[in-house]
Design a protein around this motif. Sequence first.
Motif, PDB file in Angstrom:
ATOM      1  N   LYS A   1       0.854  -1.184   0.000  1.00 43.22           N
ATOM      2  CA  LYS A   1       0.000   0.000   0.000  1.00 43.22           C
ATOM      3  C   LYS A   1       0.889   1.233   0.000  1.00 43.22           C
ATOM      4  N   VAL A   2       0.337   2.336  -0.453  1.00 44.79           N
ATOM      5  CA  VAL A   2       0.969   3.632  -0.244  1.00 44.79           C
ATOM      6  C   VAL A   2       0.641   4.004   1.201  1.00 44.79           C
ATOM      7  N   VAL A   3       1.652   4.405   1.963  1.00 45.36           N
ATOM      8  CA  VAL A   3       1.444   4.755   3.368  1.00 45.36           C
ATOM      9  C   VAL A   3       1.719   6.250   3.542  1.00 45.36           C
ATOM     10  N   VAL A   4       0.737   6.934   4.102  1.00 43.90           N
ATOM     11  CA  VAL A   4       0.856   8.363   4.397  1.00 43.90           C
ATOM     12  C   VAL A   4       0.937   8.490   5.912  1.00 43.90           C
ATOM     13  N   VAL A   5       2.048   9.050   6.388  1.00 41.50           N
ATOM     14  CA  VAL A   5       2.244   9.256   7.820  1.00 41.50           C
ATOM     15  C   VAL A   5       2.282  10.759   8.074  1.00 41.50           C
ATOM     16  N   TYR A   6       1.404  11.218   8.959  1.00 41.66           N
ATOM     17  CA  TYR A   6       1.401  12.626   9.329  1.00 41.66           C
ATOM     18  C   TYR A   6       1.904  12.746  10.754  1.00 41.66           C
ATOM     19  N   ALA A   7       3.107  13.303  10.912  1.00 40.34           N
ATOM     20  CA  ALA A   7       3.652  13.564  12.245  1.00 40.34           C
ATOM     21  C   ALA A   7       3.041  14.868  12.752  1.00 40.34           C
TER      22      ALA A   7
ATOM     23  N   PHE B   1      -8.983   8.415  -0.868  1.00 41.66           N
ATOM     24  CA  PHE B   1      -8.349   7.241  -1.462  1.00 41.66           C
ATOM     25  C   PHE B   1      -8.876   5.960  -0.845  1.00 41.66           C
ATOM     26  N   ASP B   2      -8.948   4.921  -1.666  1.00 44.02           N
ATOM     27  CA  ASP B   2      -9.390   3.602  -1.230  1.00 44.02           C
ATOM     28  C   ASP B   2      -8.404   3.059  -0.192  1.00 44.02           C
ATOM     29  N   GLN B   3      -8.924   2.584   0.919  1.00 44.10           N
ATOM     30  CA  GLN B   3      -8.065   2.072   1.978  1.00 44.10           C
ATOM     31  C   GLN B   3      -7.344   0.785   1.578  1.00 44.10           C
ATOM     32  N   GLN B   4      -7.772   0.157   0.483  1.00 41.02           N
ATOM     33  CA  GLN B   4      -7.029  -0.993  -0.038  1.00 41.02           C
ATOM     34  C   GLN B   4      -5.708  -0.549  -0.655  1.00 41.02           C
ATOM     35  N   ASP B   5      -5.661   0.725  -1.103  1.00 44.83           N
ATOM     36  CA  ASP B   5      -4.465   1.258  -1.762  1.00 44.83           C
ATOM     37  C   ASP B   5      -3.637   2.182  -0.884  1.00 44.83           C
ATOM     38  N   VAL B   6      -4.285   2.920   0.014  1.00 47.89           N
ATOM     39  CA  VAL B   6      -3.593   3.953   0.798  1.00 47.89           C
ATOM     40  C   VAL B   6      -3.931   3.795   2.276  1.00 47.89           C
TER      41      VAL B   6
ATOM     42  N   PRO C   1      -6.529  18.044   9.146  1.00 50.70           N
ATOM     43  CA  PRO C   1      -7.565  18.047   8.105  1.00 50.70           C
ATOM     44  C   PRO C   1      -7.084  17.440   6.784  1.00 50.70           C
ATOM     45  N   GLN C   2      -5.820  17.673   6.415  1.00 54.41           N
ATOM     46  CA  GLN C   2      -5.310  17.084   5.174  1.00 54.41           C
ATOM     47  C   GLN C   2      -5.236  15.561   5.300  1.00 54.41           C
ATOM     48  N   ALA C   3      -4.781  15.056   6.429  1.00 55.48           N
ATOM     49  CA  ALA C   3      -4.726  13.604   6.621  1.00 55.48           C
ATOM     50  C   ALA C   3      -6.123  12.996   6.539  1.00 55.48           C
ATOM     51  N   LYS C   4      -7.113  13.659   7.148  1.00 57.13           N
ATOM     52  CA  LYS C   4      -8.489  13.161   7.083  1.00 57.13           C
ATOM     53  C   LYS C   4      -9.013  13.189   5.644  1.00 57.13           C
ATOM     54  N   ALA C   5      -8.662  14.227   4.890  1.00 56.91           N
ATOM     55  CA  ALA C   5      -9.100  14.325   3.491  1.00 56.91           C
ATOM     56  C   ALA C   5      -8.456  13.236   2.637  1.00 56.91           C
ATOM     57  N   ILE C   6      -7.203  12.941   2.885  1.00 60.26           N
ATOM     58  CA  ILE C   6      -6.523  11.860   2.149  1.00 60.26           C
ATOM     59  C   ILE C   6      -7.207  10.541   2.454  1.00 60.26           C
ATOM     60  N   ARG C   7      -7.507  10.318   3.721  1.00 60.17           N
ATOM     61  CA  ARG C   7      -8.189   9.070   4.121  1.00 60.17           C
ATOM     62  C   ARG C   7      -9.536   8.940   3.408  1.00 60.17           C
ATOM     63  N   ALA C   8     -10.252  10.046   3.268  1.00 63.42           N
ATOM     64  CA  ALA C   8     -11.566  10.017   2.615  1.00 63.42           C
ATOM     65  C   ALA C   8     -11.460   9.881   1.096  1.00 63.42           C
TER      66      ALA C   8
END
Length: 169
Positions: A28-34, A57-62, A48-55
Amino acid sequence: MNAIAPELQVASWLNTARPLSLEQLRGKVVVVYAFQMLCPGCVSHGIPQAKAIRAAFDQQDVAVLGLHSVFEHHEVMNRAALEAFVHEYRIDFPVAIDQPSAHGPIPLTMEAYRLNGTPTLLVIDRQGRLRLHHFGRADDMKVGAIIGQLVAERAPQQVQCDDTACSIR
C-alpha cells in the motif's frame, strides 16, 4: 529519496486493535502525518489534510497513519490528553505515539526520520520506499497528485513456483 523508510518506533497505538508496522503495510501507499496536539499548523492544516486523504483514497491502496511525535511540552501531551484530542477532532485513522528517547527530548521515530518539527508529511510507496518528506504546510493538490501517482504504480510482480510450474502474481 528512494531509501527504504525506517520502521516506526511506537510506544502505543490509538484507533487500531493491533499494533501496525510499515512492513505489514507493504503493498500500500502509506501516508504518515507527524503531529503534536499543541501545534497550530497541525490542527489547522495537517490533521484536516490527513483526514481528506483518508476520505479520498481507497483504503485498499492507501493507509493513513498519524504519528504523535512530542518534542516539547512533554508533561501535558500525555496519552490521556491525546485520546481526548483524537476523540474531539474525530480522527479515525490509526495514531502511533512516538517512542520517547531515554537520552533527550526528541522521540525515536522523529530522530530516525530527521524530522524538523510538526506537521511533517511522509509518503511511502508500495515497496516501502520514502518518496516524500515534507515539513510544514503541504499543498493539497500536489500531495493528492503524488499519492495518485504512487497508487498507479503497481507493486513488483512476484514469481511463485510449486512442483509443476511457476506463475507471476
